[in-house]
Scaffold this active site. Structure first.
Site: not given
Length: 880
Positions: A832, A455
């Site tokens: 931005c 896992h």
């Protein structure tokens, strides 16, 4: 005709994941193309929906179809459910539309009871085999259906065997297994007041109901929230005839990937265990063998497995992961799905599959997760430092990458430090689905147990985290989870360690990182991406070094050069402090002249590095108080060093301090209140551009951007300062340059007045960080915990500072674009903000007509790839 609710495995296809779940759909596809799959049927997600619509009760139509499919399965296998002579035994598993590895439980050997276990013994001639499978059934059934803690069964087994192990030489005796069965049954009765039913039909119905209920259980709901998996359409359930990997020395179980998920090399990659169950491998109880060893022990089975992997790759046209069982020499594939892989493997696999004519270049570009390629861009350890670093543990290189962080021993500890911005390395015995939040918060993971398919390693690869597993006794974690022992030394929580997921090593302390070397397959993928994308990608760069770094990563200009960041280097901060704290006009002019020359030199280097690509320079956009010394003592020390009066410095400093500086004198307001700063910056920018043009013999592509505008009058006031100063510099130099003036759109009012603003500027740049803060009324810096809680409660679908809020911020942006381009159809638009590296956000920017996005240098390739994928998905990309 009534809607079909239950499908035989020969009735579906891989296109039916929304109906059959991923597992069920792929079992159907494999059945269709002749892959050996244990026969069975899938209860659809529609049945799950009806279950919840009916208040948690089985729909009679679903029950009737299940009964019919059980009869069909009995006919196909020649076995009957509950038959004391020839019993049909079943594996019942949850099947979600998307992978939920480890989150959905399984019931094995359903149909076993006191009669059928005797039949299983007679059929195999192996009582130990029959009893071991009964134990599996009791544990898996009672933990899912009756709520008994599965760890308690492990504890009972451990007490009986001395160690939790199923290696052949350490098997329990038949008498011990019989005793253990009674202990299991006693535990179940003590915990629940009931017994596991003997009737297989009752077992099956209870198992199906429990699997349906688990979809809305707290653990599964939490898993879905972390992975952003929707509640709908729900869970499907697969029911298959059991096959056994623990049926003797000619049997076994394993997992295989059709290519190496770490490097992308075309070779079988995986693990195999002889005479074992799949749960043995998943729990990391025994150390599995590599598939290459299986090839020597079972050559015919290995060749068959290799051939099947080739078929699966041809069918799915992707790297495949499969789980398989060998029962007395016969191979069965239990499930297949798209294989997880590292960024390196994803790039190599995509490029190789293009050359193998399995996929085209557009598909190759779409195959790469843009965020995952940050792993390719992340620094690695300096080999010279790593060579001298102390190795405190070694294990399996489960997920590549290097990481340094503070030592923690639980998911909770990881989250606590992560929330205050500390990097952490999570060290545990092993991990499961409940640890996902901690894994997500960690820079790297180390586990004592497990292997390359455990896992921890799977989750780490999926999240792009460095991971080392199976360090075994090299590390011993204290019971109080506050320290660990490595050799003769104790390491305490909070100390720094470093891990190398490429080499499977854990080091003491911190190791310096270095940039990666990018070429080859990565270059090909990025080249294809650039062919298809239409949106430009620029970099945020405040220094010449950052500008060069952005260009090296493929930037097409600078979308944001933040002037204020230029003052944080060397002695510049003190110079700026002298400028804003000096009352004497003559002294201030002297300091400003010195600052101007420094900035001019920086801008000149940036222009020459960019070689004619666009450079967008934002004027100063931080409250002046951010540049002040932090305390009165520091202020006095500054005054003495700067040869200024302490009283005058204190007076000016007090006048600059604000209770809410981010909503005070910042942005264009500074330019208006202190026009000399705007003049100084403009002189530095224009004179640097003139010098660069004369040096390069080519034109500079310059944008000067006014930040935090709220009105056209405000914008024009600053624009007049810029224009007047620029004309003065050009006149004095005798060199005329072209430049554009732009406006940052960071405030909702600016977006609402975009038509008026567009009259005065050539470009809009959306500052989505500030715009999101102001639209939401949330501080980006102070609300991480609140946002996380909102996501958990379903109030927010995701973090709006990471993925653009289409319904709020997005609509505001769309309105601004419509208004602005109504005035100026060719208005240049940029974004931005933190969302420029997010795949969904970049696709939205593509949809609304943004010309370019700008991000940090290391995220430029991420944005390039995301922009290409957006263009391809929207059908606006360039053709191959």
């Amino acid at each position: 005709m009534d809607k079909k609710l239950v499908y035989s495995l020969n009735e579906g296809s891989s296109e039916m994941t929304e109906i059959l779940g991923e597992k069920g759909a792929n079992l159907a596809e494999m059945t269709k193309i002749g892959i050996p799959v244990p026969f069975g049927f899938t209860i659809s997600t529609e049945a799950c929906s009806r279950f919840y619509e009916n208040g948690g009760k089985m729909d009679p139509a679903v029950r009737a179809e299940i009964c019919a499919k059980v009869s069909e399965l009995e006919d196909v296998t020649g076995k009957n459910l509950g038959d004391p002579e020839n019993p049909l035994l079943l594996a019942v598993r949850g099947s979600a539309p998307v992978p939920m590895n480890g989150a959905l439980k399984t019931i094995l050997n359903l149909g076993l009871n006191r009669d059928t276990v005797n039949a299983l013994e007679k059929m195999t001639g192996d009582k130990r085999f029959a009893l071991n499978n009964m134990l599996d059934f009791l544990a898996s059934y009672s933990s899912l259906v009756m709520g008994v803690d599965e760890d308690k069964f492990i504890d009972l087994y451990t007490q009986k065997s001395g160690q939790f192990c199923t290696d052949k030489d350490d098997l329990l005796s038949i008498g011990e297994l019989e005793d253990l069965e009674e202990e299991y049954r006693n535990l179940i009765h003590e915990e629940t007041g009931a017994d596991v039913p003997e009737d297989p039909i009752e077992q099956l119905e209870n198992g199906i109901l429990a699997l349906l209920r688990q979809w809305m259980s707290p653990d599964v709901v939490s898993y879905r929230k972390i992975r952003q998996i929707p509640d709908e359409p729900g869970e499907a359930i697969t029911v298959q005839a059991m096959v056994y990997g623990n049926a003797g020395s000619s049997s076994g179980t394993g997992v295989v990937l059709s290519r190496d998920p770490t490097s992308g090399e075309k070779r079988l990659y995986g693990e195999f265990m002889i005479n074992a169950k799949g749960s043995d491998m998943q729990r990391g109880i025994r150390t599995p063998m590599e598939l290459s060893i299986m090839g020597a022990a079972f050559p015919d089975v290995y060749d068959r497995l290799k051939h099947i992997c080739e078929i699966l790759e041809t069918q799915y046209r992707d790297l495949q992961y499969a789980e398989f069982t060998v029962q007395k020499g016969k191979l069965y594939i239990l499930q297949t799905r798209r294989g997880r892989r590292t960024a390196q493997a994803a790039v190599r696999t995509a490029v190789d599959m293009v050359s193998e004519n399995l996929i085209d270049r557009k598909t190759a570009v779409l195959r790469i997760d843009p965020v995952s390629i940050e792993n390719l861009l992340a620094p690695r350890f300096d080999p010279e430092q790593e060579k001298d670093a102390k190795v405190i543990a070694e294990g399996i290189e489960a997920s590549p990458g290097c990481a340094c962080g503070r030592l923690v021993f639980s998911a909770e500890q990881a989250l606590q430090l992560h929330q205050i911005g500390e990097p952490v390395i999570l060290v545990q015995k092993d991990t499961d689905a409940e640890d996902l939040a901690g894994i997500y918060a960690s820079a790297g993971i180390v586990t004592q147990r497990g292997a390359t398919t455990s896992h921890a390693s799977g989750a780490a690869r999926a999240m792009g985290k460095a991971c080392v597993t199976s360090v075994g006794d090299d590390l011993e974690i204290a019971d109080d989870l506050n320290s660990m022992q490595a050799g003769d030394k104790t390491y305490y929580r909070g100390e720094y360690i470093s891990i190398n997921g490429f080499r499977g090593r854990v080091y003491e302390g911190q190791i310096h990182m270095i940039p990666p070397d990018l070429s080859g397959d990565f270059g090909k993928i990025m080249g294809w991406a650039d062919e298809f994308r239409t949106m430009k990608v620029r970099t945020n760069a405040n220094t010449p070094e950052e500008a060069k770094q952005g260009m090296d990563f493929g930037a097409e200009g600078i979308g944001l050069c933040r002037s204020e960041h230029m003052f944080y280097q060397g002695n510049r901060l003190q110079l700026f402090q002298r400028m804003i704290l000096t009352e004497d006009p003559e002294k201030r002019r002297e300091v400003m002249e010195e600052i101007k020359q420094i900035q001019r030199a920086d801008y000149y280097e940036i222009f020459t590095v960019m070689e004619g690509f666009p450079v967008s320079i934002r004027l100063l956009d931080l409250p002046l108080q951010d540049f002040l010394p932090d305390s009165r003592r520091e202020l006095a020390a500054f005054a003495e060093e700067a040869d200024l009066s302490v009283g005058s410095v204190q007076r000016v400093a007090d006048s600059l301090r604000e209770n809410n500086p981010m909503l005070g004198r910042r942005g264009c307001r500074l330019c208006i209140m202190h026009p000399e700063i705007a003049e100084m910056q403009t002189e530095a920018i224009i004179s640097a551009a003139i010098e660069a043009e004369e040096k390069m013999k080519r034109q500079v592509d310059l944008e000067i951007v006014v930040p935090l505008v709220i009105s056209v009058h405000e914008l024009n006031t600053v624009k007049e300062v810029i224009s007047r100063t620029a004309q003065k510099v050009m006149k004095e130099s005798g060199h005329k340059i072209e430049y554009r003036i732009g406006s940052m759109l960071e405030v909702p009012r600016a977006c609402m007045r975009a038509d008026a603003l567009a009259e005065s500027v050539d470009t809009f740049s959306f500052g989505t960080n500030d715009l999101t803060q102001m639209m939401y009324g949330l501080s980006r810096s102070d609300t991480a915990g609140l946002i996380s809680e909102y996501i958990d409660q379903g109030i927010f679908p995701n973090d709006p500072f990471k993925t653009i809020d289409r319904e709020g911020v997005g609509k505001m942006m769309q309105r601004a674009i419509t208004l602005g381009r109504r005035v100026k159809p060719n208005l240049r638009l940029g974004v931005c903000g933190a969302q420029t590296g997010d795949q969904d956000s970049v696709q939205f920017f593509q949809e609304i007509g943004i010309n370019y996005v700008s991000c940090s240098p290391f995220r430029v390739p991420v944005a390039r790839l995301a922009a290409a994928q957006a263009a391809i998905r929207l059908g606006s990309g360039k053709d191959e």
